[in-house]
Design an enzyme around this catalytic site. Structure first.
Site, PDB file in Angstrom:
ATOM      1  N   HIS A 483     -11.888  50.559  35.063  1.00 53.27           N
ATOM      2  CA  HIS A 483     -11.831  51.339  36.299  1.00 53.27           C
ATOM      3  C   HIS A 483     -11.478  52.797  36.000  1.00 53.27           C
ATOM      4  O   HIS A 483     -12.210  53.720  36.387  1.00 53.27           O
ATOM      5  CB  HIS A 483     -10.785  50.721  37.240  1.00 53.27           C
ATOM      6  N   GLU A 484     -10.367  53.001  35.301  1.00 55.80           N
ATOM      7  CA  GLU A 484      -9.932  54.372  35.042  1.00 55.80           C
ATOM      8  C   GLU A 484     -10.921  55.086  34.124  1.00 55.80           C
ATOM      9  O   GLU A 484     -11.129  56.289  34.240  1.00 55.80           O
ATOM     10  CB  GLU A 484      -8.525  54.393  34.439  1.00 55.80           C
ATOM     11  N   HIS A 487     -13.586  56.579  36.204  1.00 53.90           N
ATOM     12  CA  HIS A 487     -13.173  57.908  36.695  1.00 53.90           C
ATOM     13  C   HIS A 487     -13.317  58.938  35.570  1.00 53.90           C
ATOM     14  O   HIS A 487     -13.731  60.079  35.800  1.00 53.90           O
ATOM     15  CB  HIS A 487     -11.705  57.894  37.127  1.00 53.90           C
ATOM     16  N   HIS A 490     -16.744  60.176  35.249  1.00 50.87           N
ATOM     17  CA  HIS A 490     -17.064  61.083  36.364  1.00 50.87           C
ATOM     18  C   HIS A 490     -16.637  62.506  35.990  1.00 50.87           C
ATOM     19  O   HIS A 490     -17.292  63.484  36.352  1.00 50.87           O
ATOM     20  CB  HIS A 490     -16.319  60.590  37.612  1.00 50.87           C
TER      21      HIS A 490
HETATM   22 ZN   LIG Z   1      -9.487  54.588  41.140  1.00 52.70          ZN
END
Ligand SMILES: [Zn+2]
Length: 698
Positions: A483-484, A487, A490
């Site tokens: 998940h991280e 990010h 991104h």
């Molecule tokens: Zn998040």
């Protein structure tokens, strides 16, 4: 307005001794962490803010008519030093804090809020932005520049620009007070977490704990200065592991009660008064800005647009999740009865009996999984996925300064070998670290004056293994890592001109799309076959275990969805309250939970007194729903890959890169999603993903 002398002279004298103000370490221009001491921050902040105000005055008082270049581009170029000092400070305040930094945080947060107010409420400056906005059609701007101008107009208006002087004064005062409240809230939670330790004494206290859970408990005790003991801290990974496996019902209750009491214990670290004041001030500010409630204000600039749109989603999911959870509750109670237990299932029992039910129903045991999920292999899996999807390559660097010896750094390059940025991974729980997991940036990407590449940080709180042993993760931990890292991508893949819209600077209910989408690849058999290798033997996870692990994905989704959605509904209710000035937070929370029929056996994922997302700053205030909103998008987005028959489909990955990951906030989020997928999604894919699909047909 008092303006200090221009920065050039200030930097001249301070820069030699203050590492925050001198240029950062070549060749990567990263912060020289070893040289930075707490006493450097205050003078660096003072100097950088003064510097910024000089720049702002020059823009606002320019004798030239406003143009995009002399106003918006000039604003984009301003405040670099402040951004640099703030980025380092906030990275340390989150991941490696101490008394001195916490004192500076308390002192600086209202001053920084006041600084932002001086800019956003500057009449001369806003007049220039407004003139550009009003004449935008004649400016001949390229789409990205037009979007940046729009973001400036929106940001200034939402901060109170253009309002009568009295309203602006009040808004400024509210902003400063809220900043101080947010800092106090966060520090109180950390203080409660640091003050607590459940020491496990002897074999009886360890009953039920697997070797990897014991190792984590030994590491936690050592980190707190009591080597050769076992201890449970209030870090989520520590307490959840314990609740899942400890046979000692009395100790589970103790740990659980301490965990949910963070910020709620009375005394100096109690957060309830802070919540009441925060909610009241947010409501007042929203009304001054012309919105009926803070939720209306907040959502107006989100992809969701209105509280009604959010409620429609949450209310579609809630009854299905609750029905599933109630059925699971009955099954757990039956399990207790079969074992001869003569008690009602309580919140501190749920995870323990759910683990047993998981073993029975899905034939899967968390202790069976962990030996296959080493931290190093899961990092490698996340990197390899980025390589297969986007052609990225990662090279570990040991020469980049870091804030703690456990922090690792990788140089990231793109398919043509071009430098994309540095990626910092800080994976282990420490008492000087805020709980939870997050991504942040030491530097954002932009191309305003040549290519500037980002410095991206991932922070996690995994329980560290004993020295010399590999750290083993739960499947949830591995999911957090993916998940991280989503990010992180991104940030790393951002490819825009202007800092205002770069990297993760997008709507809060859109920002979880890249991160939650990335979690899907962890669940692909071809990824697990290569990277889920036993830490002792190196053998891949047996096919049968892999099949059972993936089949168990929707197990206990009733619980997970209920604990999350309850927090989202309480957050939304606080920020839509009709009489926000008179809220008693504890009674208010209890009322909302009663109204939605919250099962007594399930706790909220975050109770209000330690709901950092919502009250430690306004990051996710009236915005905790964002994870589910983004899940509607990520569930649908992954189906775009699946529909091609190849979860690494190059054409779909290329669209994901160009329309979402590289685009930052350069487009409206709905428009960006439509470009990627052709249309906006419904919640159907989300309900299928969570295993509630059979309820959809009805
Ligand atoms: Zn998040």
């Amino acid at each position: 307005m008092t303006v200090l002398p221009p920065a050039a002279t200030q930097n001249g004298s301070l820069g030699q001794t203050n590492p925050l103000l001198s240029g950062w370490s070549p060749p990567d221009e990263t912060p020289p962490f070893a040289a930075i001491r707490p006493e450097h921050f205050k003078p660096a902040f003072d100097c950088a803010m003064a510097d910024h105000l000089v720049e702002i005055e020059a823009i606002a008082t320019s004798p030239d008519a406003p143009s995009f270049a002399n106003t918006i581009v000039a604003l984009e170029r301003s405040g670099r030093m402040l951004e640099q000092v703030s980025a380092v400070f906030h990275a340390l305040a989150g991941a490696h804090t101490n008394e001195a930094l916490m004192a500076i945080e308390r002192e600086m947060s209202p001053l920084l809020a006041a600084h932002r107010n001086r800019i956003h409420l500057h009449d001369g400056l806003y007049a220039r932005i407004k003139e550009l906005w009003d004449t935008r059609d004649g400016l001949g701007l390229m789409p990205e520049a037009a979007r940046v101008l729009e973001r400036y107009d929106v940001t200034f208006r939402r901060a109170g620009a253009g309002l009568p002087a009295e309203a602006k004064g009040r808004i400024a005062a509210i902003g400063e007070r809220l900043a101080a409240l947010g800092t106090a809230f966060s520090q109180n939670v950390l203080a409660d977490e640091q003050a607590y330790l459940l020491v496990l004494d002897g074999d009886k206290d360890l009953a039920g704990l697997s070797e990897s859970v014991r190792a984590a408990a030994r590491a936690a005790a050592t980190e707190r200065g009591i080597p050769d003991k076992h201890a449970i801290t209030l870090a989520r990974s520590s307490v959840e592991l314990f609740l899942r496996s400890s046979e000692r019902r009395d100790l589970r209750e103790k740990a659980y009660e301490a965990w949910i009491a963070r910020g709620n214990g009375g005394g100096a670290t109690d957060n309830k008064a802070i919540i009441a004041e925060t909610v009241a001030l947010r409501a007042e500010r929203a009304r001054l800005l012309g919105y009926p409630t803070f939720a209306h204000y907040r959502l107006d600039d989100a992809m969701a647009k209105t509280p009604q749109a959010v409620e429609a989603l949450l209310e579609r999911v809630w009854p299905r999740a609750r029905a599933r959870a109630m059925a699971d509750r009955d099954a757990l109670q039956e399990l207790i009865r079969q074992e001869g237990g003569n008690f009602d299932l309580a919140a501190w029992d749920w995870r323990y009996y759910a683990e047993k039910l998981r073993k029975a129903r899905c034939d899967i045991d968390a202790a069976e999984i962990a030996p296959y999920l080493t931290l190093d292999n899961m990092i490698a899996a996340a990197f390899d996925t980025a390589h297969r999807l986007f052609g990225l390559a990662f090279r570990e660097r040991c020469d980049v300064p870091v804030w703690h010896p456990d922090v690792r750094v990788w140089e990231v390059s793109g398919p043509a070998g071009q430098f994309l940025g540095l990626f910092f991974g800080d994976y282990f729980a420490r008492s000087a670290k805020r709980s939870g997991a997050w991504m942040t940036m030491l530097r954002t990407q932009h191309k305003l004056d040549g290519e500037v590449r980002p410095l991206i940080i991932n922070v996690m709180n995994f329980a560290k293994a004993d020295d010399g042993e590999p750290t083993l993760l739960s499947f949830d931990d591995a999911r957090t890592l993916f998940h991280e890292f989503g990010h992180g991508l991104h940030g790393l893949m951002s490819d825009v001109t202007y800092p205002m819209i770069s990297c993760t600077r997008v709507a809060t209910d859109f920002v979880e799309l890249p991160s939650q989408l990335y979690e899907h690849w962890l669940e692909q058999p071809e990824v697990l076959r290569r990277f889920a290798l036993h830490y002792r033997t190196g053998e891949p996870m047996p096919e049968d275990l892999l099949r059972r692990l993936l089949a168990a994905r929707t197990f206990d989704q009733g619980f997970a969805t209920v604990e999350y959605t309850a927090s989202a509904l309480v957050d939304l209710a606080f920020h839509q309250a009709a009489e926000a000035e008179k809220i008693d937070p504890a009674a208010f929370e209890a009322d909302v939970l009663a109204r939605i029929g919250m099962p007594a056996e399930i706790g909220m994922r975050h109770r209000s007194p330690h709901f950092l997302h919502v009250f430690a700053g306004s990051g996710y205030a009236a915005g905790y729903y964002s994870y589910m909103w983004s899940e509607v998008l990520d569930a649908d987005a992954f189906e775009a890959f699946r529909e091609t028959g190849d979860v690494f489909d190059p054409a779909t990955a290329a669209r994901l890169r160009s329309d979402i990951l590289a685009a930052g906030g350069s487009r409206d989020p709905g428009e960006a999603y439509r470009a990627f997928r052709g249309q906006l999604p419904t919640a159907d894919a989300l309900l299928r993903k969570r295993g509630f699909a059979e309820a959809v047909a009805g």
